[in-house]
Design an enzyme around this catalytic site. Sequence first.
Site, PDB file in Angstrom:
ATOM      1  N   ASP A   2       0.843  -1.212   0.000  1.00  0.00           N
ATOM      2  CA  ASP A   2       0.000   0.000   0.000  1.00  0.00           C
ATOM      3  C   ASP A   2       0.870   1.251   0.000  1.00  0.00           C
ATOM      4  O   ASP A   2       0.644   2.190  -0.784  1.00  0.00           O
ATOM      5  CB  ASP A   2      -0.894   0.026   1.243  1.00  0.00           C
ATOM      6  CG  ASP A   2      -1.946  -1.076   1.273  1.00  0.00           C
ATOM      7  OD1 ASP A   2      -3.101  -0.793   0.950  1.00  0.00           O
ATOM      8  OD2 ASP A   2      -1.597  -2.217   1.632  1.00  0.00           O
ATOM      9  N   THR A  18      -7.423  -4.825   1.018  1.00  0.00           N
ATOM     10  CA  THR A  18      -6.200  -5.276   1.699  1.00  0.00           C
ATOM     11  C   THR A  18      -6.457  -6.557   2.485  1.00  0.00           C
ATOM     12  O   THR A  18      -5.586  -7.432   2.557  1.00  0.00           O
ATOM     13  CB  THR A  18      -5.654  -4.172   2.621  1.00  0.00           C
ATOM     14  OG1 THR A  18      -5.423  -2.990   1.844  1.00  0.00           O
ATOM     15  CG2 THR A  18      -4.341  -4.594   3.255  1.00  0.00           C
TER      16      THR A  18
END
Length: 361
Positions: free
Chosen positions: A47, A139
């Site tokens: 990320d 995620t």
Amino acid sequence: MDSPYAQELRIAIGAVQAAAKISQSVLSDDDKGTVEKDDLSPVTIADFAIQALLTATIQSAFPDDNFVGEESAADLRANPPLLNRVWGLLVGLRDDEAKLCKLPQSPEQMCEMIDKCGFGQPGGPESGRVWVFDPIDGTKTFVQRKAYAINVALLEGGRQVLSVVGCPTLPVNPNGPIDNSTIDPTGQGSIAFAVRGHGTYVRPLLKTSGEVTLRKIEPLPTSSTIADLRAVSCYHMLDSGVDDAHEAIHARLGIPDKGCDFLAWVLRWVTLGLGLANVTVWVYKNRERTGKIWDHAGAMLLFEEIGGRITDIDGKEIDLTAGRKLTGNHGFVAAPKCVHDRVLQTVHDVLHEQGKANLLA
């Protein structure tokens, strides 16, 4: 696709391709450097690295533009080993991958790029051009080596004008149902993209030999009826929604099942934009719960460009100028334009019948 945003599209696609390489290098790693944020959602080294790459690349091409993204660099600055792992992902890109983008020149500049998004605000109608990034949407499933997306959006005055979504696990031409466990057997993945007024397209994520083939998504039939509805939903997987209302709404509309059951909102919008489903409804458990701009901006344009309409459960248009959170709206109702009002009325009817009218404005 010819459009006034040809340069923006080219640069965004190149950046998403490089970002996908970063994500895939982390995907097979048991230790993804996962950190739990204040809202209890996870963030990984991928990320951070992807947000830095996207920001540095697009800022280099469009230095006057502004940025909004999900992550900030505070956890990296407080954890030097984690920072070094993120930096290693960027410098580890091969030359042919790195040439698609602009890389930060140092770990500190990497953190600056992340924070440029992490503290950014979309602004109001006079805000000009603002890029919105979700470096990895999904995620929770990414850490399980399942479906995820890389979301890039461009807003002008708070209005969606461009969407580029990288889907490393999803094939360009699915042969059957897709879900969180779908893996593209070719290993290519796909990119869904749209420019306002120019339609929605899909292409392979990874460039192979020969010409890249674009497929334009056919518009939704203007004669769609309630009987034609096919849902993408995510019930009994998140604690923020009112699942008994969702299921009752489906039953009232005669929708037989949940369809593509994606955890990531961006992938739900992709599913709608590619015509693999044509309705989704989401009611939050209370009026204080809101969506986040990076989970929806741009990706919603994919569905709108094929003839979908998206409002909140009150029937209000989605306001992307409210801030990092969509505080001006509650929930989502997306359906073909010709049946949207009927779906919305069904949402209201069910909430009233279940004694949940307090969830409406």
